[in-house]
Write a protein that holds these residues in place. Sequence first.
Motif, short mmCIF file in Angstrom:
data_model
loop_
_atom_site.label_atom_id
_atom_site.label_comp_id
_atom_site.label_asym_id
_atom_site.label_seq_id
_atom_site.Cartn_x
_atom_site.Cartn_y
_atom_site.Cartn_z
N GLY A 128 0.79 -1.23 0.00
CA GLY A 128 0.00 0.00 0.00
C GLY A 128 0.82 1.27 0.00
N ALA A 129 2.13 1.16 0.18
CA ALA A 129 2.98 2.36 0.22
C ALA A 129 3.37 2.77 -1.19
CB ALA A 129 4.23 2.08 1.05
N LYS A 130 3.88 4.01 -1.33
CA LYS A 130 4.40 4.46 -2.61
C LYS A 130 5.70 3.73 -2.89
CE LYS A 130 2.40 9.12 -2.42
NZ LYS A 130 2.69 10.58 -2.41
N LEU A 131 5.87 3.29 -4.13
CA LEU A 131 6.99 2.42 -4.47
C LEU A 131 7.98 3.04 -5.45
CD1 LEU A 131 5.01 -0.93 -4.85
CD2 LEU A 131 6.23 -0.07 -2.84
N SER A 132 7.85 4.33 -5.72
CA SER A 132 8.82 4.97 -6.61
C SER A 132 10.19 4.99 -5.92
CB SER A 132 8.40 6.40 -6.94
OG SER A 132 8.48 7.22 -5.79
N LEU A 133 11.25 5.14 -6.72
CA LEU A 133 12.59 5.21 -6.15
C LEU A 133 12.71 6.38 -5.19
CD1 LEU A 133 15.46 4.08 -6.10
CD2 LEU A 133 16.00 5.52 -8.08
N ASP A 134 12.14 7.53 -5.57
CA ASP A 134 12.17 8.70 -4.68
C ASP A 134 11.49 8.41 -3.35
OD1 ASP A 134 13.61 10.45 -6.26
OD2 ASP A 134 11.85 11.25 -7.28
N ALA A 135 10.28 7.83 -3.41
CA ALA A 135 9.52 7.57 -2.19
C ALA A 135 10.24 6.59 -1.28
CB ALA A 135 8.13 7.04 -2.54
N LEU A 136 10.83 5.56 -1.86
CA LEU A 136 11.51 4.56 -1.04
C LEU A 136 12.83 5.09 -0.48
CD1 LEU A 136 10.71 1.44 -3.22
CD2 LEU A 136 9.93 1.83 -0.88
N CYS A 137 13.51 5.93 -1.24
CA CYS A 137 14.71 6.57 -0.70
C CYS A 137 14.35 7.44 0.50
CB CYS A 137 15.41 7.39 -1.77
SG CYS A 137 16.35 6.41 -2.97
N SER A 138 13.24 8.15 0.42
CA SER A 138 12.79 8.97 1.55
C SER A 138 12.46 8.09 2.75
CB SER A 138 11.55 9.79 1.15
OG SER A 138 11.87 10.75 0.18
N ARG A 139 11.80 6.97 2.52
CA ARG A 139 11.43 6.06 3.61
C ARG A 139 12.67 5.56 4.36
NH1 ARG A 139 7.54 2.27 5.34
NH2 ARG A 139 5.99 3.03 3.86
N TYR A 140 13.74 5.27 3.61
CA TYR A 140 14.93 4.69 4.23
C TYR A 140 16.03 5.72 4.50
CZ TYR A 140 13.10 -0.01 3.60
OH TYR A 140 12.33 -1.15 3.68
N GLY A 141 15.72 7.00 4.32
CA GLY A 141 16.69 8.04 4.64
C GLY A 141 17.90 8.08 3.73
N ILE A 142 17.72 7.71 2.46
CA ILE A 142 18.82 7.73 1.49
C ILE A 142 18.84 9.10 0.82
CG2 ILE A 142 19.69 6.71 -0.64
CD1 ILE A 142 18.27 4.09 0.24
N ASP A 143 19.97 9.77 0.89
CA ASP A 143 20.09 11.14 0.36
C ASP A 143 20.02 11.12 -1.17
OD1 ASP A 143 20.61 13.79 -0.08
OD2 ASP A 143 22.78 13.62 0.25
N ARG A 144 19.05 11.83 -1.71
CA ARG A 144 18.93 11.95 -3.16
C ARG A 144 18.87 13.43 -3.56
NH1 ARG A 144 13.82 11.57 -1.27
NH2 ARG A 144 12.21 12.74 -2.38
N SER A 145 19.41 14.30 -2.72
CA SER A 145 19.33 15.74 -2.98
C SER A 145 20.04 16.14 -4.27
CB SER A 145 19.93 16.51 -1.79
OG SER A 145 21.28 16.14 -1.57
#
Length: 235
Positions: A128-145
């Motif tokens: 049920g969660a958002k599965l885009s790369l951006d959304a999952l990076c945000s979930r796991y605290g991966i810096d994509r700035s």
Amino acid sequence: MREIVFDTETTGFDPKGGHRLVEIGCIEMVNRVATGAVFHAYFTPERDMPAEAEAVHGLSAAFLADKPKFAERAEDLLAFLGDAPLVAHNAAFDFGFLNAELTAIGLGIVSLDRMIDTIAIARRKHPGAKLSLDALCSRYGIDRSHRTKHGALLDAELLAQLYVELMGGRQIGLELAADASSSGNGPSGDLSDRPIETSTARPFRSPRPHRPSDAELARHHEFMAGFGDPLWTRA
């Protein structure tokens, strides 16, 4: 275990509609740790670049015009991939374009048995969660700035970090233990070729008593007697 995390950029969504692969980025991982080995290439698509696609990845027809054809780098790419499992986000898309390009130049396709789809893994872990790369990076605290546009190598680097998190983070205990034991540095594995260690320095300790004492049993019976009509006494 060697794995390759990869991403592609294309001129569109469907290779059957004449769209082409224009960039591929691959990251080598061994036991889910990046080794530093990468394969990255741009390809001339030999066709126009739709504005919608260029808006996503920023690769113009002019930029790609002097880049090699896919056929010119295909052997190098296949050599880098080897027979390792291939990890991608929405992997069917990337496999579809890669295999379409290989087929077009008469080379064998990459088996789908090697495909690991991080979207499928994320869907099982986070239904049920958002599965885009951006959304999952945000979930796991991966810096994509630093990700202002899609880029195959950049996205593969982010995906490699995400893949590790989806598979349990850096606590991949069993694999690390297996590696340690095979190198002779771990506590498990085949001990037949190791010397038996003996020591008389440790003091002898008598076994600890585990049976309750009479006083403990008496207190227990007294405690249990305080329950009125307990279920466990009914026939």
